[in-house]
Design a protein around this motif. Structure first.
Motif, PDB file in Angstrom:
ATOM      1  N   GLU A  72       1.069  -1.785   0.189  1.00 17.81           N
ATOM      2  CA  GLU A  72       0.171  -0.198   0.029  1.00 17.81           C
ATOM      3  C   GLU A  72       0.697   1.481   0.383  1.00 17.81           C
ATOM      4  OE1 GLU A  72      -2.621  -0.618   3.476  1.00 17.81           O
ATOM      5  OE2 GLU A  72      -3.726   1.283   2.648  1.00 17.81           O
ATOM      6  N   GLU A  73       2.189   1.166   0.767  1.00 21.12           N
ATOM      7  CA  GLU A  73       2.484   2.270   1.181  1.00 21.12           C
ATOM      8  C   GLU A  73       4.276   2.519  -0.352  1.00 21.12           C
ATOM      9  OE1 GLU A  73       4.035   2.580   4.921  1.00 21.12           O
ATOM     10  OE2 GLU A  73       2.572   2.567   5.342  1.00 21.12           O
ATOM     11  N   SER A  74       4.252   1.426  -1.518  1.00 22.47           N
ATOM     12  CA  SER A  74       4.745   1.823  -2.397  1.00 22.47           C
ATOM     13  C   SER A  74       5.408   2.522  -2.974  1.00 22.47           C
ATOM     14  CB  SER A  74       5.391  -0.513  -2.295  1.00 22.47           C
ATOM     15  OG  SER A  74       6.329   0.006  -3.872  1.00 22.47           O
ATOM     16  N   GLU A  75       6.181   3.481  -3.476  1.00 21.21           N
ATOM     17  CA  GLU A  75       6.126   4.181  -4.470  1.00 21.21           C
ATOM     18  C   GLU A  75       6.440   3.235  -6.203  1.00 21.21           C
ATOM     19  OE1 GLU A  75       9.254   7.316  -3.672  1.00 21.21           O
ATOM     20  OE2 GLU A  75       8.019   7.926  -1.427  1.00 21.21           O
ATOM     21  N   LEU A  76       6.997   2.246  -5.533  1.00 22.12           N
ATOM     22  CA  LEU A  76       7.169   2.108  -7.287  1.00 22.12           C
ATOM     23  C   LEU A  76       6.280   0.695  -7.203  1.00 22.12           C
ATOM     24  CD1 LEU A  76      10.428   0.353  -8.178  1.00 22.12           C
ATOM     25  CD2 LEU A  76       9.018  -1.873  -6.719  1.00 22.12           C
ATOM     26  N   ILE A  77       5.625   0.552  -6.693  1.00 24.58           N
ATOM     27  CA  ILE A  77       3.657  -0.212  -6.811  1.00 24.58           C
ATOM     28  C   ILE A  77       3.305   0.940  -7.210  1.00 24.58           C
ATOM     29  CG2 ILE A  77       2.084  -1.528  -5.895  1.00 24.58           C
ATOM     30  CD1 ILE A  77       3.962  -3.306  -4.515  1.00 24.58           C
ATOM     31  N   SER A  78       3.281   2.385  -6.603  1.00 18.70           N
ATOM     32  CA  SER A  78       2.433   3.062  -7.200  1.00 18.70           C
ATOM     33  C   SER A  78       2.350   3.153  -8.496  1.00 18.70           C
ATOM     34  CB  SER A  78       2.570   4.436  -6.031  1.00 18.70           C
ATOM     35  OG  SER A  78       1.941   5.548  -6.773  1.00 18.70           O
ATOM     36  N   LYS A  79       3.779   4.069  -8.941  1.00 18.35           N
ATOM     37  CA  LYS A  79       3.901   4.488 -10.095  1.00 18.35           C
ATOM     38  C   LYS A  79       3.603   3.256 -10.809  1.00 18.35           C
ATOM     39  CE  LYS A  79       7.877   6.164 -12.665  1.00 18.35           C
ATOM     40  NZ  LYS A  79       9.429   6.272 -12.270  1.00 18.35           N
ATOM     41  N   TYR A  80       4.192   2.374 -11.246  1.00 18.34           N
ATOM     42  CA  TYR A  80       4.255   0.616 -11.859  1.00 18.34           C
ATOM     43  C   TYR A  80       2.710   0.101 -12.388  1.00 18.34           C
ATOM     44  CZ  TYR A  80       9.208   2.291 -12.580  1.00 18.34           C
ATOM     45  OH  TYR A  80       9.484   3.232 -13.725  1.00 18.34           O
ATOM     46  N   CYS A  81       2.773  -0.140 -10.882  1.00 18.49           N
ATOM     47  CA  CYS A  81       1.613  -0.663 -10.465  1.00 18.49           C
ATOM     48  C   CYS A  81       0.060  -0.448  -9.685  1.00 18.49           C
ATOM     49  CB  CYS A  81       1.740  -2.216 -10.618  1.00 18.49           C
ATOM     50  SG  CYS A  81       0.424  -4.018 -10.756  1.00 18.49           S
ATOM     51  N   PRO A  82      -0.715   0.965 -10.017  1.00 21.08           N
ATOM     52  CA  PRO A  82      -1.372   2.116  -9.459  1.00 21.08           C
ATOM     53  C   PRO A  82      -2.647   1.000  -8.860  1.00 21.08           C
ATOM     54  CG  PRO A  82      -1.481   3.068 -11.442  1.00 21.08           C
ATOM     55  CD  PRO A  82      -0.600   1.630 -11.881  1.00 21.08           C
TER      56      PRO A  82
END
Ligand code: FAD
Length: 293
Positions: free
Chosen positions: A82-92
């Protein structure tokens, strides 16, 4: 109730966990965050002689970009995703879906690997992983194997994991930055398991027609269901309300829901139809303007 007596084992390395699994096989049970297993143990629906607590295995806790895939170690907790910037960028999509897993307390203990291994067909992660055509990396006495979701999820709470194997990593393909995605579910109360949920990813071409679509529904059968025929129908079409309604018109043919005390099977089909339309429309609206693939 309290669990039946068990012996508690706490390995700190994968190889030690695998050794315990090999030594104790079907008499042993893996525990990671305990958010699904502890209630099962307390109700004595499972009475393992050995409980192998893998939650201290640091080598299974990571989130990393591996080419076009986000690789998440099995022991990564929901809140870390939930808090990962990487995931927010690549897999919202993943962030949107995972916020629906129970409550913050559950997301702070529950793990990604535990959710996948538990294989509840109403759980958010299996549905999103299926829509994205992700894979599960399994490790056992003969080494590693990587399986797609349709070979992993067999039926309600049953997977193709052998008793001597461990979920090691979950691989979520990243979403093209020119695509839109959406996760929508219906629950009776906030934080409950979904009655039905839908994950959608859509890309549009230069003319605004649908160039790519990935669609899965959870809670409407014994495993997450990828709506391949609906995906195929939509490719090349203009994303109008009429086309989306036509595409989703046949959804009942692909579902296999059961009725229970939360909802009838018919209502689940109805929900799947409504939520699929909404998820598609939302994903289409989220395709960045002027960024059509
Ligand atoms: C009140 C409440 C509400 C909840 N709401 C939701 C919800 O809305 N959506 C949702 O998806 N979940 C929900 N859950 C369930 C829970 O959040 C997940 O199922 C949980 O995160 C599973 O992870 P865990 O680490 O806690 O697994 P555990 O409970 O430790 O284990 C679950 C199962 O997976 C196996 N297992 C765990 N890790 C591995 C591994 N690495 N390899 C092989 N097998 C493994 C265990 O042996 C066990 O069979 C809820 C739980 C509670 C208590």
């Amino acid at each position: 109730m309290k669990p039946a007596k068990f012996e508690y084992l706490r390995p700190s390395m994968i190889k030690d966990a695998l050794q315990y699994l090999e030594d104790y096989g079907e008499d042993a049970k893996i525990i990671s965050g305990g958010q699904s297993l502890v209630p099962v143990l307390n109700m004595r629906l499972s009475t393992p002689k050995y409980l192998i607590d893998v939650s201290r295995i640091k080598e299974l806790n990571y989130i990393k970009l591996d080419g076009s895939v986000i690789a998440i170690g099995a022991l990564t907790r929901h809140y870390e995703v939930e808090e990962s910037e990487l995931i927010s960028k690549y897999c919202p999509l993943l962030i949107e879906g995972i916020k629906n897993v129970g409550h913050p307390q559950i997301r702070s203990r529950g793990t990604i690997g535990g959710s996948i291994a538990h294989a509840d067909p109403s759980a958010e992660l299996p549905c999103m992983l299926s829509a994205l055509r992700g894979e599960i990396v399994i490790i056992g006495p003969d080494g590693e194997r990587t399986v797609p979701t349709d070979e992993f999820f067999l039926t309600y709470l049953l997977t193709s994991l052998e008793p001597t194997e461990l979920v090691k990593e979950i691989r979520f393909p990243i979403i093209n930055e020119n695509f839109g995605s959406a996760f929508i579910e219906m629950t009776r109360r906030h934080g409950d398991f979904a009655l039905v949920e839908v994950a959608a990813v859509v890309g549009l071409d230069e003319s605004g027609n649908i160039s790519s679509v990935q669609l899965a529904v959870g809670g409407a059968g014994p495993t997450p269901i990828v709506l391949e025929d609906i995906e195929d129908f939509l490719i090349g079409k203009e994303p109008t309300e009429h086309i989306i309604t036509e595409a989703v018109g046949s959804i009942e043919d692909y579902l296999d829901p059961e009725g229970d005390l939360h909802s009838s099977a018919e209502y689940r089909v109805h929900l799947a139809s409504i939520l699929t339309k909404r998820a598609l429309q939302t994903a289409i609206n989220r395709v960045p303007k002027g960024m059509m693939a």
